[in-house]
Motif scaffolding. Structure first.
Motif, PDB file in Angstrom:
ATOM      1  N   ALA A 103      -2.013  -0.124  -3.850  1.00 21.06           N
ATOM      2  CA  ALA A 103      -2.237  -1.618  -3.745  1.00 21.06           C
ATOM      3  C   ALA A 103      -2.821  -2.154  -5.113  1.00 21.06           C
ATOM      4  O   ALA A 103      -2.341  -3.195  -5.755  1.00 21.06           O
ATOM      5  CB  ALA A 103      -3.189  -2.006  -2.882  1.00 21.06           C
ATOM      6  N   GLY A 134       0.761  -1.132   0.081  1.00 18.68           N
ATOM      7  CA  GLY A 134      -0.013   0.181   0.062  1.00 18.68           C
ATOM      8  C   GLY A 134       0.999   1.245   0.061  1.00 18.68           C
ATOM      9  O   GLY A 134       0.413   2.448   0.029  1.00 18.68           O
ATOM     10  N   GLU A 192      -3.274   4.560  -0.285  1.00 19.70           N
ATOM     11  CA  GLU A 192      -2.758   3.083  -0.145  1.00 19.70           C
ATOM     12  C   GLU A 192      -3.599   2.141  -1.080  1.00 19.70           C
ATOM     13  O   GLU A 192      -3.219   1.008  -1.488  1.00 19.70           O
ATOM     14  CB  GLU A 192      -2.884   2.815   1.326  1.00 19.70           C
ATOM     15  CG  GLU A 192      -4.267   2.668   2.052  1.00 19.70           C
ATOM     16  CD  GLU A 192      -4.255   2.837   3.433  1.00 19.70           C
ATOM     17  OE1 GLU A 192      -4.982   1.879   4.069  1.00 19.70           O
ATOM     18  OE2 GLU A 192      -3.317   3.403   4.071  1.00 19.70           O
ATOM     19  N   LEU A 217      -1.626  -4.385   2.735  1.00 23.31           N
ATOM     20  CA  LEU A 217      -3.135  -4.713   2.756  1.00 23.31           C
ATOM     21  C   LEU A 217      -3.082  -6.188   2.283  1.00 23.31           C
ATOM     22  O   LEU A 217      -2.337  -6.786   1.650  1.00 23.31           O
ATOM     23  CB  LEU A 217      -3.848  -3.871   1.705  1.00 23.31           C
ATOM     24  CG  LEU A 217      -3.838  -2.349   2.073  1.00 23.31           C
ATOM     25  CD1 LEU A 217      -4.575  -1.717   0.823  1.00 23.31           C
ATOM     26  CD2 LEU A 217      -4.270  -1.989   3.536  1.00 23.31           C
TER      27      LEU A 217
END
Length: 343
Positions: free
Chosen positions: A134, A52, A130, A58
């Motif tokens: 990702a 992230g 983030e 994550l």
């Protein structure tokens, strides 16, 4: 190519009730009654941790399709607030796409699913960077194209904002679809507290408090909340956590930070669809009717469906599975008809 539209969803009584649709959408009854095929995406799923950015991690799960010699594309799915990659609606949609030959990646937001211990800082709805980072990591590690994204409720809000940010971030996103997304958080918060029946507020608060307690137990040296704050209502607890854990000067500024209301989606450059229901008791339909959208964004307001329900009958499957799959397949076949308003 004729795509399904919200007006095509005509459930039998008593599923014409938006409240019943909403209550069933995440209920244990629905999970028990679902056919085995709706859980197919969990079979052979590979647990994954994605980047992230700035040390944020994550979690998610990747499932490769086994239907075709090569996949149609890569589908990424976002759950709603206090949901997870194993929420019923995520499993159903993922399984449907898998059967159509899509590789599927289900992403957990920070502090959702079993990921509370990965990052010390608390989740909040303005942590878009983030999620986009990702997505870029997912796109790099699984380069199958096209890359298509679908999200539900708060996940739908994230999907729309991620679609806005994707080009500048170098994410090769081809299409985004949002089911019952939060449009104007300030209006949605007010509607949930003052207009929706009390049990919706109680349901979300119970799940949120459980999540916060789980976070606190994993990081006992960090004070995430005071007990008095935890006892407040949705607005009060949100305001307390905004003051404690964000740089926003006020609750209003925080809510504005993840709003997609009005003209905010006008700059969206990729094809997208927004599906909602006129009888959604959580997100006011007026928020959707006030949107200013570019031509390639389709707004589809169904008469029935509740909040992320669209349940067809006794088998508890959802109209959204076929709806999403049809649009993803059209994108993969380069047969997207362009934006239109279906109200």
């Amino acid at each position: 190519m004729k795509l399904p539209r919200g007006e095509d969803f005509r459930p039998p009584w008593p599923l014409t009730s938006g409240h019943l649709q909403t209550m069933l959408s995440s209920s244990g009854v629905r999970r028990r009654l679902l056919p085995r095929a709706a859980r197919q995406v969990q079979q052979d799923a590979v647990p994954v941790t994605v980047d992230g950015g700035e040390g944020v991690r994550l979690t998610g799960a990747f499932t490769a399709q086994q239907i075709q010699a090569s996949p149609r594309g890569l589908a990424v799915l976002f759950h709603g607030w206090e949901g997870s990659i194993d929420s019923t609606y995520v499993l159903q949609t993922g399984s449907r796409l898998l059967r159509d030959g899509w590789d599927v990646f289900r992403l957990n937001f920070r502090d959702h699913g079993d990921s509370h211990g990965l990052n010390e800082a608390l989740f909040h709805s303005c942590r878009l960077d983030e999620v986009v980072h990702a997505l870029a990591d997912i796109a790099r590690r699984w380069p199958t194209r096209p890359l298509a994204l679908a999200g539900f409720s708060l996940g739908g809000n994230f999907a729309l904002r991620a679609a806005l940010a994707a080009p500048a971030a170098g994410v090769p996103l081809a299409y985004a679809l949002a089911v019952c997304p939060i449009i104007d958080p300030a209006e949605g918060l007010f509607a949930l507290e003052r207009q929706a029946p009390w049990f919706y507020h109680a349901y979300f608060m119970r799940k949120w408090r459980q999540s916060l307690r789980a976070k606190q137990a994993l990081f006992p040296g960090h004070t995430y909340f005071e007990l008095a704050e935890l006892k407040q209502d949705l607005r009060g607890l949100t305001a307390a956590l905004v003051r404690r854990h964000t740089d926003f000067a006020s609750l209003e500024a925080y809510l504005e930070g993840y709003s997609v209301a009005g003209a905010r989606l006008r700059a969206l450059s990729i094809p997208a669809t927004i599906l909602t229901a006129r009888d959604d008791p959580i997100i006011p339909v007026a928020d959707f009717e006030r949107l200013e959208l570019p031509p390639q964004v389709e707004l589809d307001i169904a008469r029935y469906g509740g909040h992320c329900g669209f349940i067809r009958g006794r088998d508890m499957t959802s109209f959204t599975d076929d709806y999403i799959a049809a649009r993803f397949n059209a994108i993969a076949a380069c047969d997207w008809p362009g934006g239109r308003r279906a109200t």
